[in-house]
Enzyme design. Structure first.
Site, PDB file in Angstrom:
ATOM      1  N   ALA A 287       0.910  -1.115   0.016  1.00 40.76           N
ATOM      2  CA  ALA A 287       0.076  -0.064   0.048  1.00 40.76           C
ATOM      3  C   ALA A 287       0.936   1.034  -0.026  1.00 40.76           C
ATOM      4  O   ALA A 287       2.298   1.456   0.464  1.00 40.76           O
ATOM      5  CB  ALA A 287      -1.004  -0.108   1.276  1.00 40.76           C
ATOM      6  N   GLY A 288       0.359   2.442  -0.655  1.00 39.21           N
ATOM      7  CA  GLY A 288       1.048   3.784  -0.673  1.00 39.21           C
ATOM      8  C   GLY A 288       1.363   4.000  -1.843  1.00 39.21           C
ATOM      9  O   GLY A 288       1.730   5.131  -2.120  1.00 39.21           O
ATOM     10  N   PHE A 289       1.903   2.938  -2.680  1.00 38.37           N
ATOM     11  CA  PHE A 289       2.343   3.472  -4.079  1.00 38.37           C
ATOM     12  C   PHE A 289       1.301   3.973  -5.007  1.00 38.37           C
ATOM     13  O   PHE A 289       1.439   4.767  -5.397  1.00 38.37           O
ATOM     14  CB  PHE A 289       3.258   2.259  -4.632  1.00 38.37           C
ATOM     15  N   ASP A 290       0.180   3.008  -4.927  1.00 37.32           N
ATOM     16  CA  ASP A 290      -0.954   3.343  -5.815  1.00 37.32           C
ATOM     17  C   ASP A 290      -1.977   3.718  -4.977  1.00 37.32           C
ATOM     18  O   ASP A 290      -3.141   2.653  -4.921  1.00 37.32           O
ATOM     19  CB  ASP A 290      -1.248   2.235  -6.590  1.00 37.32           C
TER      20      ASP A 290
ATOM     21  N   ASN B 189       8.611   8.726   5.104  1.00 40.49           N
ATOM     22  CA  ASN B 189       7.419   9.549   4.509  1.00 40.49           C
ATOM     23  C   ASN B 189       6.631   9.824   5.613  1.00 40.49           C
ATOM     24  O   ASN B 189       6.578   9.296   6.674  1.00 40.49           O
ATOM     25  CB  ASN B 189       6.947   8.739   3.443  1.00 40.49           C
TER      26      ASN B 189
ATOM     27  N   MET C 105       3.475  11.344   4.326  1.00 40.86           N
ATOM     28  CA  MET C 105       2.492  11.708   3.562  1.00 40.86           C
ATOM     29  C   MET C 105       1.230  12.112   4.057  1.00 40.86           C
ATOM     30  O   MET C 105       0.701  13.042   3.826  1.00 40.86           O
ATOM     31  CB  MET C 105       2.210  10.706   2.363  1.00 40.86           C
TER      32      MET C 105
ATOM     33  N   PHE D 234      -1.714  10.195   4.198  1.00 41.48           N
ATOM     34  CA  PHE D 234      -3.115   9.498   3.586  1.00 41.48           C
ATOM     35  C   PHE D 234      -3.444  10.722   2.780  1.00 41.48           C
ATOM     36  O   PHE D 234      -4.539  10.840   2.514  1.00 41.48           O
ATOM     37  CB  PHE D 234      -4.067   9.425   4.834  1.00 41.48           C
TER      38      PHE D 234
ATOM     39  N   SER E 143      -0.378   3.459  10.254  1.00 40.47           N
ATOM     40  CA  SER E 143       0.209   4.698   9.739  1.00 40.47           C
ATOM     41  C   SER E 143       0.650   5.643  10.889  1.00 40.47           C
ATOM     42  O   SER E 143       0.011   5.956  11.795  1.00 40.47           O
ATOM     43  CB  SER E 143      -0.519   5.245   8.779  1.00 40.47           C
TER      44      SER E 143
ATOM     45  N   ASN F  80       1.578   8.481  10.407  1.00 32.13           N
ATOM     46  CA  ASN F  80       1.459  10.064   9.970  1.00 32.13           C
ATOM     47  C   ASN F  80      -0.112  10.604  10.179  1.00 32.13           C
ATOM     48  O   ASN F  80      -0.375  11.697   9.676  1.00 32.13           O
ATOM     49  CB  ASN F  80       1.847  10.277   8.534  1.00 32.13           C
ATOM     50  N   THR F  81      -0.947   9.913  10.639  1.00 35.46           N
ATOM     51  CA  THR F  81      -2.164  10.496  10.972  1.00 35.46           C
ATOM     52  C   THR F  81      -2.541  10.461  12.864  1.00 35.46           C
ATOM     53  O   THR F  81      -2.100   9.368  13.187  1.00 35.46           O
ATOM     54  CB  THR F  81      -3.329   9.550  10.594  1.00 35.46           C
TER      55      THR F  81
ATOM     56  N   LYS G 188      -3.316  -4.571   9.244  1.00 31.21           N
ATOM     57  CA  LYS G 188      -2.026  -3.943   9.157  1.00 31.21           C
ATOM     58  C   LYS G 188      -1.374  -3.367  10.298  1.00 31.21           C
ATOM     59  O   LYS G 188      -2.083  -2.496  10.965  1.00 31.21           O
ATOM     60  CB  LYS G 188      -1.760  -3.312   7.866  1.00 31.21           C
TER      61      LYS G 188
ATOM     62  N   ASN H 252       3.981  -2.089   8.976  1.00 34.18           N
ATOM     63  CA  ASN H 252       3.951  -0.646   8.271  1.00 34.18           C
ATOM     64  C   ASN H 252       5.300  -0.166   8.419  1.00 34.18           C
ATOM     65  O   ASN H 252       6.361  -0.995   8.780  1.00 34.18           O
ATOM     66  CB  ASN H 252       3.033   0.330   8.907  1.00 34.18           C
TER      67      ASN H 252
ATOM     68  N   GLY I 163      12.154   0.285   3.947  1.00 30.86           N
ATOM     69  CA  GLY I 163      13.417  -0.134   3.117  1.00 30.86           C
ATOM     70  C   GLY I 163      14.341  -0.916   3.880  1.00 30.86           C
ATOM     71  O   GLY I 163      14.099  -1.349   4.983  1.00 30.86           O
TER      72      GLY I 163
ATOM     73  N   TYR J  13       7.818  -2.106  -1.781  1.00 28.12           N
ATOM     74  CA  TYR J  13       7.755  -0.993  -1.757  1.00 28.12           C
ATOM     75  C   TYR J  13       9.032  -0.228  -2.154  1.00 28.12           C
ATOM     76  O   TYR J  13       9.690  -0.048  -3.253  1.00 28.12           O
ATOM     77  CB  TYR J  13       6.649   0.001  -0.977  1.00 28.12           C
TER      78      TYR J  13
HETATM   79  C1  LIG Z   1       5.895   6.871   0.106  1.00 24.75           C
HETATM   80  C2  LIG Z   1       5.101   5.578   1.200  1.00 24.75           C
HETATM   81  C3  LIG Z   1       3.577   5.870   1.208  1.00 24.75           C
HETATM   82  C4  LIG Z   1       3.264   4.739   2.007  1.00 24.75           C
HETATM   83  N1  LIG Z   1       1.830   4.711   2.082  1.00 24.75           N
HETATM   84  C5  LIG Z   1       1.138   3.811   2.992  1.00 24.75           C
HETATM   85  C6  LIG Z   1      -0.325   3.860   2.920  1.00 24.75           C
HETATM   86  O1  LIG Z   1      -1.076   4.817   2.487  1.00 24.75           O
HETATM   87  N2  LIG Z   1      -0.788   2.843   3.666  1.00 24.75           N
HETATM   88  C7  LIG Z   1      -0.255   1.829   4.393  1.00 24.75           C
HETATM   89  O2  LIG Z   1      -0.669   1.028   4.641  1.00 24.75           O
HETATM   90  N3  LIG Z   1       1.278   1.735   4.247  1.00 24.75           N
HETATM   91  C8  LIG Z   1       2.004   2.779   3.359  1.00 24.75           C
HETATM   92  N4  LIG Z   1       3.001   2.619   3.242  1.00 24.75           N
HETATM   93  C9  LIG Z   1       3.912   1.423   3.942  1.00 24.75           C
HETATM   94  C10 LIG Z   1       4.230   0.383   2.917  1.00 24.75           C
HETATM   95  O3  LIG Z   1       2.986  -0.333   2.430  1.00 24.75           O
HETATM   96  C11 LIG Z   1       5.181  -0.640   3.798  1.00 24.75           C
HETATM   97  O4  LIG Z   1       4.387  -1.433   4.734  1.00 24.75           O
HETATM   98  C12 LIG Z   1       6.546  -0.173   4.090  1.00 24.75           C
HETATM   99  O5  LIG Z   1       6.944   1.014   3.211  1.00 24.75           O
HETATM  100  C13 LIG Z   1       7.377  -1.161   4.294  1.00 24.75           C
HETATM  101  O6  LIG Z   1       7.768  -1.985   3.262  1.00 24.75           O
HETATM  102  P1  LIG Z   1       9.203  -1.483   2.165  1.00 24.75           P
HETATM  103  O7  LIG Z   1       9.953  -1.459   3.316  1.00 24.75           O
HETATM  104  O8  LIG Z   1       9.180  -2.391   1.228  1.00 24.75           O
HETATM  105  O9  LIG Z   1       8.669  -0.273   1.776  1.00 24.75           O
HETATM  106  C14 LIG Z   1       3.981   3.513   2.874  1.00 24.75           C
HETATM  107  C15 LIG Z   1       5.172   3.549   2.341  1.00 24.75           C
HETATM  108  C16 LIG Z   1       5.948   4.509   1.486  1.00 24.75           C
HETATM  109  C17 LIG Z   1       7.403   4.423   1.418  1.00 24.75           C
END
Ligand SMILES: Cc1cc2nc3c(=O)[nH]c(=O)nc-3n(C[C@H](O)[C@H](O)[C@H](O)COP(=O)(O)O)c2cc1C
Length: 364
Positions: free
Chosen positions: A61-64, A110, A112, A114, A173, A175-176, A214, A243, A266, A316
């Site tokens: 989640a978060g990419f699209d 990030n 962001m 939501f 998240s 960020n909320t 999640k 997350n 990451g 992601y």
């Molecule tokens: C830019 C960005 C935006 C994200 N937005 C959301 C989100 O809207 N909802 C959510 O459940 N996770 C969000 N995530 C978290 C990712 O879904 C994932 O749980 C997290 O980045 C760990 O995976 P990764 O290390 O492969 O990036 C976001 C991550 C990134 C980097």
């Protein structure tokens, strides 16, 4: 073709502001020709939550966030795509800059908040592509200014049920403000009771959609005990672990940028999130499957996550550094591991290392 696309686009995208690069990547994917994806090795198929996944690799989640490119992502070889987080009302999110690359750490921070086009617009997009099939999960959350956050989740479950292959209830998240409090036992119990109720109400007309929870990788083990207990008693179909983290490992090279507020993802998240997968796996005792996410950037890392207890995985941040061909690379690595070890499916190794991992020192 994907490799060529990566070779051309990665240097350009890395040169741009991270959020502009993300926007450009979405626009690029919208232009992707409607090629058929390569058929996956049948050994990579996974059955979980009553669904048949062609391969275990999902777009996290978060990419699209607003479901603009879910079909392009499926065509690139993902076994499933999770769109969102979607909130009932459209939301602009936090002020920019709110997305930061830590190149030397292969990490992202990030905040962001939501940003998304809101329930109605996203629903229209998903309804328009529903005939194409494929597993598209809908990650739901609450608006920042909502007077009744639980009601936001309930509303979204009701309206998205006809088009969501599965739901993810995002309470993690960072960020909320206050959202993560929904992980506390009593609040979580109330939330999940009402979410499951909503799902049951619409089941007759909209069909069955599994509901996943999640969680944050920052929960203490005592909190995780409670979360898994509540998830089991409310018969949640699965959990996504997890997350982004609020922690800042001392090993980060870009310490100044690491001071930015927000969730870290990451490579530096890999050890903590993998430990949390293993801790969740031993507590779930097979009651539901897990999706492992956090810092997966290679076939080896994917395998470690699966052996820790993940039936499925999501990516992601690593896509930003490695490019989209990573999906094919991981699938190839997983398939050759199965061949080499004479196994018929990944399910044979899910959780094989959970006990060992939970006995190790806590990752710092
Ligand atoms: C830019 C960005 C935006 C994200 N937005 C959301 C989100 O809207 N909802 C959510 O459940 N996770 C969000 N995530 C978290 C990712 O879904 C994932 O749980 C997290 O980045 C760990 O995976 P990764 O290390 O492969 O990036 C976001 C991550 C990134 C980097």
């Amino acid at each position: 073709m994907i490799r060529a696309f990566d070779a051309l686009s990665l240097p350009l995208l890395r040169w741009l502001d991270p959020e502009d690069a993300h926007r450009l990547a979405i626009q690029g994917l919208r232009l992707l020709p409607p090629v058929r994806p390569r058929t996956d090795d049948p050994k990579l198929a996974v059955r979980a939550f009553g669904l048949n996944f062609p391969n275990p690799i999902g777009m996290a989640a978060g990419f699209d966030k607003s479901a603009e490119v879910s079909d392009a992502l499926l065509r690139l070889g993902f076994g499933f795509v999770e769109i969102g987080t979607v909130t009932p009302k459209p939301q602009v999110g936090n002020p920019r800059p709110r997305l930061f690359r830590l190149d030397r750490d292969e990490a992202v921070i990030n905040r962001m908040g939501f940003n998304n086009d809101g329930g109605d617009a996203v629903l229209r997009r998903l309804a328009g592509r529903a005939h194409l099939g494929g597993i598209v999960g809908v990650n739901v959350g609450a608006n920042k200014d909502s007077a009744d956050r639980v009601d936001d989740y309930v509303k979204l479950i009701e309206i998205f049920a006809p088009v969501a292959t599965y739901f993810t209830v995002n309470v993690s998240s960072p960020n909320t403000p206050g959202l993560r409090n929904l992980q506390q036992s009593a609040a979580l119990d109330d939330l999940l009771a009402r979410v499951i109720d909503a799902r049951e109400r619409v089941r007759q007309s909209a069909g069955d959609s599994p509901v996943l929870l999640k969680i944050a990788p920052d929960l203490s083990l005592a909190e995780l005990d409670d979360v898994v207990h509540v998830a089991r008693s409310r018969r949640i179909d699965g959990m996504i672990v997890g997350n982004t983290t609020l922690a800042r490992p001392s090993t980060l090279r870009q310490q100044t940028r690491a001071k930015e507020q927000g969730g870290l993802s990451g490579r530096p998240l890999f050890r903590l999130s993998t430990r949390m997968v293993a801790e969740t796996y031993v507590r779930a005792e097979g009651a539901f499957p897990l999706v492992g996410v956090g810092g997966i950037d290679s076939g080896g890392a994917a395998l470690t996550k699966i052996r820790a207890g993940a039936s499925l995985i999501q990516l992601y941040s690593s896509l930003i550094y490695r490019g989209l061909h990573l999906v094919e690379d991981i699938k190839n690595d997983l398939a050759s591991t199965l061949l080499r070890t004479g196994r018929d499916s990944l399910s044979e190794i899910v959780g094989a290392d959970a006990a060992t991992i939970t006995a190790e020192d806590w990752p710092v």
